[in-house]
Design an enzyme around this catalytic site. Structure first.
Site, mmCIF file in Angstrom:
data_model
loop_
_atom_site.group_PDB
_atom_site.id
_atom_site.type_symbol
_atom_site.label_atom_id
_atom_site.label_comp_id
_atom_site.label_asym_id
_atom_site.label_seq_id
_atom_site.Cartn_x
_atom_site.Cartn_y
_atom_site.Cartn_z
ATOM 1 N N GLY A 141 15.368 -50.358 -6.659
ATOM 2 C CA GLY A 141 14.884 -50.438 -5.346
ATOM 3 C C GLY A 141 15.372 -49.488 -4.290
ATOM 4 N N TYR A 167 16.773 -43.755 -1.063
ATOM 5 C CA TYR A 167 18.176 -43.669 -0.733
ATOM 6 C C TYR A 167 19.072 -43.057 -1.678
ATOM 7 C CZ TYR A 167 23.005 -45.432 0.626
ATOM 8 O OH TYR A 167 24.124 -45.443 1.111
#
Length: 248
Positions: A150, A154
């Site tokens: 997920g 990032y």
């Protein structure tokens, strides 16, 4: 440390950044922090820090915007002097699976977590080289090394942080300017401690061999060391501080 050097910490008002900032003051630095332009609490934060004995200068800065960074660093340097230590700490998350991720949330994370390194470092690197002394310390993440479900945005940004570190370290090493990455794991900031206890106890802590969250002070102490004269032979390094969760 010869004289009082200036440290600039992006995202210095929240979580890890605040602890880094106060540790740097304790170590004898003049400290400047950046805060998001929309943060109306910055005045109270500065006042609260002053009451605790920490005289910290704050400047508004959108680290994802080059012009904002130019203005912020110029303001900081006019108030406290040339920046000797830059800590690129500001970062955000916009977690979702790649299937559900949209361009807006991809761009937001890449601009804040990776473009910001160019935007901020560009303002101070030449001055460090000219003075033959400087420290650039980039805060990455364990998830930039091992990936995380997920977090394609990032993890990509945080992996890019260390690529930036290694390349720039090569360019400025002979001028006594070091560039290093710190990659924390799960640290006991407000954001992490807000995770439901059941999730912490069943899905996070079991994967940390030392069996606990890291302390913000532990990461901040590493920042202080990398900024010191004693760390002059460390450059281009990625130092993991994750309790053994991921060993490189």
């Amino acid at each position: 440390m010869n004289g009082q050097k200036v440290a600039l910490v992006t995202g210095g008002m929240g979580g890890l950044g605040e602890t880094i900032s106060t540790k740097m003051v304790d170590a004898g630095y003049k400290v400047v922090v950046t805060y998001s332009p929309g943060n109306s609490q910055h005045g109270e934060w500065v006042k609260d820090m002053k009451a605790k004995g920490y005289d910290i200068t704050a400047v508004a800065c959108d680290v994802s915007d080059f012009d904002s960074c130019t203005k912020a660093v110029a303001e900081a340097q006019s108030k406290v002097g040339p920046v000797d230590v830059l800590v690129n700490n500001a970062g955000i998350t916009r977690d979702t699976t790649f299937k559900k991720m949209d361009k807006v949330n991809w761009d937001a994370v890449l601009r804040t977590n990776l473009d910001s390194l160019f935007n901020m470092t560009k303002q101070v690197a030449d001055g460090m080289v000219d003075r033959s002394w400087g420290r650039i310390i980039n805060i990455s993440s364990v998830n930039g090394s091992k990936g995380a479900f997920g977090q394609t945005n990032y993890s990509a940004a945080k992996a890019g942080v260390h690529g930036f570190t290694k390349a720039l370290a090569l360019e400025v090493a002979r001028k006594n300017v070091t560039v290093n990455t710190i990659s924390p794991g799960y640290i006991g900031t407000k954001m992490v401690t807000a995770i439901p206890e059941e999730v912490l106890n069943t899905k996070i802590l079991p994967h940390i061999p030392v069996g606990r969250l890291g302390k913000p002070e532990e990461v901040a102490s590493l920042v202080v060391y990398l900024a010191s004269e004693e760390a002059a032979f460390i450059t281009g390094a990625n130092i993991a501080i994750n309790g053994g969760q991921h060993m490189q």
